[in-house]
Scaffold this active site. Structure first.
Site, short mmCIF file in Angstrom:
data_model
loop_
_atom_site.label_atom_id
_atom_site.label_comp_id
_atom_site.label_asym_id
_atom_site.label_seq_id
_atom_site.Cartn_x
_atom_site.Cartn_y
_atom_site.Cartn_z
N SER A 45 40.33 38.35 44.44
CA SER A 45 39.47 37.87 43.36
C SER A 45 38.09 38.52 43.50
CB SER A 45 39.42 36.35 43.37
OG SER A 45 38.89 35.85 42.18
N ASP A 86 48.26 36.72 35.75
CA ASP A 86 46.97 36.20 36.18
C ASP A 86 46.12 35.82 34.97
OD1 ASP A 86 44.46 35.72 37.33
OD2 ASP A 86 44.66 37.36 38.76
N HIS A 105 47.14 34.51 39.86
CA HIS A 105 45.91 34.83 40.60
C HIS A 105 46.16 34.63 42.09
CE1 HIS A 105 41.70 35.84 40.52
NE2 HIS A 105 41.39 34.79 41.24
#
Length: 661
Positions: free
Chosen positions: A485, A572, A604
């Site tokens: 991320s 995601d 994600h």
């Protein structure tokens, strides 16, 4: 709640056995242990046919356990008991899309029900009650994906009753009567406005407000059962967030707890009254302080019998029994059943018993200095055998992996960390840095990161690397950067903005273009998008758009000169697949080598152990290629996964062979 860690006996690194990937990243034997509110049942997550499911057993006979769910694909990752103890609840999405629906299993009949049977909907728990145990308040965004309407949910019949249609609010706070008492809405100052709700009517003007400075460090924290006291985590007029009690009738506030280095981060409240009994803050390590003498005695009892960190993860309504987690840091996580009346502590389970006796290494908390003097709380783990005297420094520099946390409005913490242990076992020093913008250390620390993506936030990471080299921890030419991320973004920044600093990088679901990232955020984030604009750059202004483009690695892809591995989930909802596709295509156009792994059934991050293990198999062999560390061969690790090697199999040792090429 800590106990000192003794340094392990020094052993030559080559003689330390490799800890199998599956031992660190496969399914745990058990996790997430809970005790039912009435104390009659124990529950936990454990594999059933290789997939994590919910198991239940009578509290007096844990051996009589049975699985009450039958997920065959995606693991169930969390569960909780209905307040009336008649059912167990869990949330689940599809393929990582984060549209979590709420499910229940009736304990008596075993019947499973979807409590929020809607498509493309994400449920939120708005309120639960000590006195109304068969109902809860839930937020559902099936009418408008941007806003969650509040419904009263009957847990036993499944009936949903609309309580509050929501056309502009980011959230709500309820009391023990399951009555909405406050609505939260973002304001033009970048913070939140807090509106009182009386008799179902939301006030026209806010009773409290925050600006951007306090937006991430100030929020209401709930009511006592009688509704007379409201708790806040509040940084207004101060730096670190304090725990504050407000008299609802008079509005008067008093400080219950504060710390000058860290925000108040946790609390224990009486299950019956809702009154705060203990609180914690977490600077380098978590520290608990009791207010209630009986709770204080219980914490002292646990402190005297458990090594390392511990905390309470489940309690009965009468508070007589607790489920306590224990993290020895250099041993596998455990859970215990604590009978406060009898004064007994009984082991419930060991999460990963196969790690017992494994060469796990201590984690060393550090305070590093950024170039402008800001203190950066950090954590270092060293390879086995590299630190004979246990002083937290190797006897000679070793290869290092800088692991950058996501968020960025999150933080690294002290404790057992599977990534740290895995990489240290492969021969690397592992450094995690709470760079500016991280949470938990006061609002000044967070706000120091505003509009500093790829700038001072990245400087902090470079300063940490320079510290490690200067201290003799890291070999200057053998430092990798890795993260997911925001950590994936930081990896891309590291290879584009400081192309000669890192020997290689691993970016997992990392955004490459901040402009397109902000265009594709989930719809339920839209109400708080101004926070992103204020902290990253506003794409609706020329200055903000220029700032976002300048901070986007995509536009500097031609500067990459070191190996890059990218992992991405196709579903995601936060960092769309296009973020990885874009930079891979830019590198391909410039004939710059890159390895790209795509998972069609992930979002994600990689929830399925087979997918996670497959990516880590690729990662450790990629790092071994770049840094020279040890690795477990890829072997057949990819076969049970859905990994698609889109690009660059030839750049990772053993990957082409693993694919049968």
């Amino acid at each position: 709640m800590t106990a000192s860690q003794s340094a392990p006996a020094a052993r030559p690194a080559a003689s330390v056995p490799l800890i199998p990937r599956a031992t660190l990243f496969g399914n745990p034997t058990r996790s997430g242990g809970q005790i039912s509110p009435d104390g009659q049942w124990l529950s936990w997550l454990a594999p059933k046919d290789g997939v994590m499911n919910i198991w239940v057993a009578p509290a007096g006979n844990p051996d009589a356990a049975k699985a009450i769910t039958a997920s065959t694909d995606r693991p169930i990752r969390q569960h909780f008991w209905a307040p009336d103890a008649r059912s167990v609840l869990y949330v689940q999405d599809k393929g990582g899309d984060e549209n979590f629906l709420l499910y229940s299993i009736d304990i008596a009949s075993g019947a499973e029900r979807t409590l929020t049977p809607f498509e493309k909907t994400r449920v939120q728990i708005v309120g639960t009650s000590e006195t109304i145990r068969d109902k809860i308040l839930v937020g559902i965004n099936n009418r408008d994906p941007q806003y969650h309407d509040v419904h009263l949910l009957d847990l036993n019949t499944g009936e949903l009753t609309l309580v509050q249609q929501n056309d502009s609010y980011a959230g709500f706070l309820a009391d023990d009567n399951l009555k909405l008492r406050m609505a939260l809405r973002p304001n033009a100052a970048g913070g939140q406005d807090f509106f009182a709700i009386e008799n179902g009517k939301i006030a026209d003007t806010p009773t409290e407000s925050t600006t951007l400075d306090d937006a991430l460090t100030t929020s209401p924290a709930g009511f006592t059962t009688d509704g007379r006291t409201m708790y806040w985590i509040d940084s207004r007029g101060r730096n670190t967030a304090a725990l504050i009690a407000q008299d609802v009738a008079t509005g008067q506030k008093r400080i219950i707890a504060e710390n000058d280095k860290a925000d108040i981060s946790g609390a224990l409240s009486d299950p019956r009254t809702g009154e705060i009994e203990a609180y914690s803050f977490n600077y380098l390590k978590p520290e608990w302080t009791a207010i209630d003498p009986e709770v204080g005695a219980s914490l002292d009892f646990l402190r005297s019998r458990l090594e390392g960190e511990f905390g309470v993860q489940s309690r009965t309504n009468d508070d007589a029994k607790w489920i306590v987690w224990n993290d020895p840091v250099t041993g596998p996580l455990k859970a215990y059943l604590y009978d406060r009346t009898a004064g007994t502590l009984t082991e419930f389970y060991t999460a990963r018993p196969e790690l017992a006796g494994a060469p796990l290494q201590p984690m060393h908390p550090l305070e590093l200095k950024a170039r402008d003097g800001l203190t950066l709380p950090s954590y270092l783990t060293l390879p086995a055998g590299s630190d004979p005297n246990g002083d937290g420094r190797p006897d000679r520099p070793v290869p290092m992996v800088l692991v950058v946390h996501g968020g960025p409005w999150a933080r690294d913490t002290y404790g057992f960390d599977s990534e740290h242990q895995w990489l240290a076992n492969r021969g690397y020093a592992v450094l995690s840095v709470n760079f500016r913008g991280s949470t938990g250390f006061g609002k000044d620390f967070i706000n120091a990161g505003n509009l500093q993506w790829s700038k001072k936030m990245h400087d902090d990471l470079i300063d940490a690397v320079n510290w490690a080299v200067a201290e003799g921890v890291a070999d200057k030419d053998k430092v990798a950067i890795m993260g997911g991320s925001y950590g994936g973004y930081a990896t891309l920044v590291g290879l584009t903005s400081t192309p000669d600093t890192f020997a290689c990088g691993v970016s997992i679901v990392g955004p490459s273009n901040l402009e397109t990232l902000l265009k594709t955020i989930p719809p339920y984030w839209v109400p708080i998008v101004s926070q992103f604009h204020n902290r990253m750059g506003n794409p609706n202004t020329p200055e903000g758009l220029a700032l976002l483009k300048e901070a986007s690695p995509l536009y500097k892809a031609d500067r990459i000169v070191r190996p890059l591995l990218i992992g991405q989930g196709a579903n995601d909802p936060r960092v769309a697949q296009a973020e990885s596709d874009q930079i891979v295509e830019a590198m391909r156009a410039k004939n710059i080598p890159v390895t790209y792994v795509l998972y069609p059934d992930e979002g994600h991050g990689f929830a399925k152990p087979a997918n996670n293990i497959a990516f880590n198999a690729i990662t450790e062999n990629f790092l071994g290629t770049c840094l020279g560390g040890r690795s477990e061969p890829i072997g057949d690790a990819l076969q049970p996964s859905t990994a698609q090697i889109v690009e660059g199999a030839e750049y990772v040792r053993g990957l082409r062979e693993a694919l049968g090429g």
